[in-house]
Design a protein around this motif. Structure first.
Motif, short mmCIF file in Angstrom:
data_model
loop_
_atom_site.label_atom_id
_atom_site.label_comp_id
_atom_site.label_asym_id
_atom_site.label_seq_id
_atom_site.Cartn_x
_atom_site.Cartn_y
_atom_site.Cartn_z
N VAL A 5 0.85 -1.20 0.00
CA VAL A 5 0.00 0.00 0.00
C VAL A 5 0.88 1.24 0.00
O VAL A 5 0.64 2.19 -0.75
CB VAL A 5 -0.96 -0.01 1.22
N GLU A 10 -1.60 3.80 -2.86
CA GLU A 10 -3.05 3.66 -3.06
C GLU A 10 -3.66 3.05 -1.80
O GLU A 10 -2.98 2.34 -1.07
CB GLU A 10 -3.34 2.74 -4.26
N PRO A 11 -4.95 3.27 -1.57
CA PRO A 11 -5.59 2.64 -0.42
C PRO A 11 -5.65 1.12 -0.57
O PRO A 11 -5.56 0.58 -1.68
CB PRO A 11 -7.01 3.24 -0.41
N GLY A 13 -8.05 -0.99 -0.47
CA GLY A 13 -9.08 -1.49 -1.39
C GLY A 13 -8.62 -1.46 -2.84
O GLY A 13 -8.88 -2.40 -3.60
N ARG A 14 -7.92 -0.41 -3.22
CA ARG A 14 -7.41 -0.30 -4.60
C ARG A 14 -6.32 -1.36 -4.85
O ARG A 14 -6.26 -1.97 -5.91
CB ARG A 14 -6.87 1.10 -4.84
N VAL A 15 -5.47 -1.57 -3.87
CA VAL A 15 -4.40 -2.56 -4.01
C VAL A 15 -5.02 -3.95 -4.15
O VAL A 15 -4.60 -4.75 -4.99
CB VAL A 15 -3.42 -2.50 -2.81
N ARG A 16 -6.04 -4.24 -3.37
CA ARG A 16 -6.72 -5.54 -3.50
C ARG A 16 -7.34 -5.69 -4.88
O ARG A 16 -7.33 -6.78 -5.46
CB ARG A 16 -7.77 -5.70 -2.41
N ARG A 17 -7.89 -4.62 -5.42
CA ARG A 17 -8.47 -4.66 -6.76
C ARG A 17 -7.39 -4.94 -7.81
O ARG A 17 -7.61 -5.71 -8.75
CB ARG A 17 -9.22 -3.37 -7.06
N LEU A 18 -6.21 -4.35 -7.65
CA LEU A 18 -5.10 -4.62 -8.57
C LEU A 18 -4.76 -6.11 -8.56
O LEU A 18 -4.49 -6.70 -9.60
CB LEU A 18 -3.87 -3.80 -8.19
N GLU A 21 -7.63 -8.13 -10.22
CA GLU A 21 -7.66 -7.92 -11.68
C GLU A 21 -6.39 -8.43 -12.37
O GLU A 21 -6.16 -8.17 -13.54
CB GLU A 21 -7.83 -6.43 -11.99
N GLN A 23 -3.40 -7.47 -12.12
CA GLN A 23 -2.39 -6.47 -12.47
C GLN A 23 -1.13 -6.68 -11.65
O GLN A 23 -0.06 -6.20 -12.01
CB GLN A 23 -2.95 -5.07 -12.28
N ARG A 44 4.03 1.97 -9.64
CA ARG A 44 2.85 1.39 -10.29
C ARG A 44 3.17 -0.05 -10.70
O ARG A 44 4.32 -0.38 -10.96
CB ARG A 44 2.47 2.16 -11.57
#
Length: 101
Positions: A5, A10-11, A13-18, A21, A23, A44
């Motif tokens: 993080v 990024e927060p 939640g965004r890291v988990r989404r990466l 997905e 990424q 990134r």
């Protein structure tokens, strides 16, 4: 995760989404969840990483197997696949990855 993080800025939640997905991928094989630092460039996820992860998953690799393959010297490519990705050689890496099935 807290280190990831911080590195990405990024927060959670965004890291988990990466991760969801594809990424980024990581492993808990050595205790805490970790993502290899070479998968991140300029704070990134490496842009060419997602497509390569998808190809490796499609040929049946687990996240651990994909990480191992990307970090290990490949004679066909001449370097570790992650090094080739970082050098902009994603087509070559993905072509080799497709033959691993």
């Amino acid at each position: 995760m807290p280190d990831l993080v911080e590195v990405i800025g990024e927060p959670l939640g965004r890291v988990r989404r990466l991760l969801d997905e594809s990424q980024l991928i990581g492993s808990k094989r050595h205790g805490a969840f970790a993502v290899p630092a070479v998968f991140i460039m300029d704070g990134r996820p490496l842009p060419s990483l997602r497509g390569t992860i998808i190809v490796l998953h499609d040929v049946g690799f687990s996240d651990d197997e994909a990480i191992d393959w990307m970090l290990t010297l490949d004679d066909t490519i001449g370097v570790a696949p992650i090094e080739a990705l970082r050098a902009g050689r994603k087509s070559e890496v993905r072509r080799v990855a497709q033959t691993l099935a």
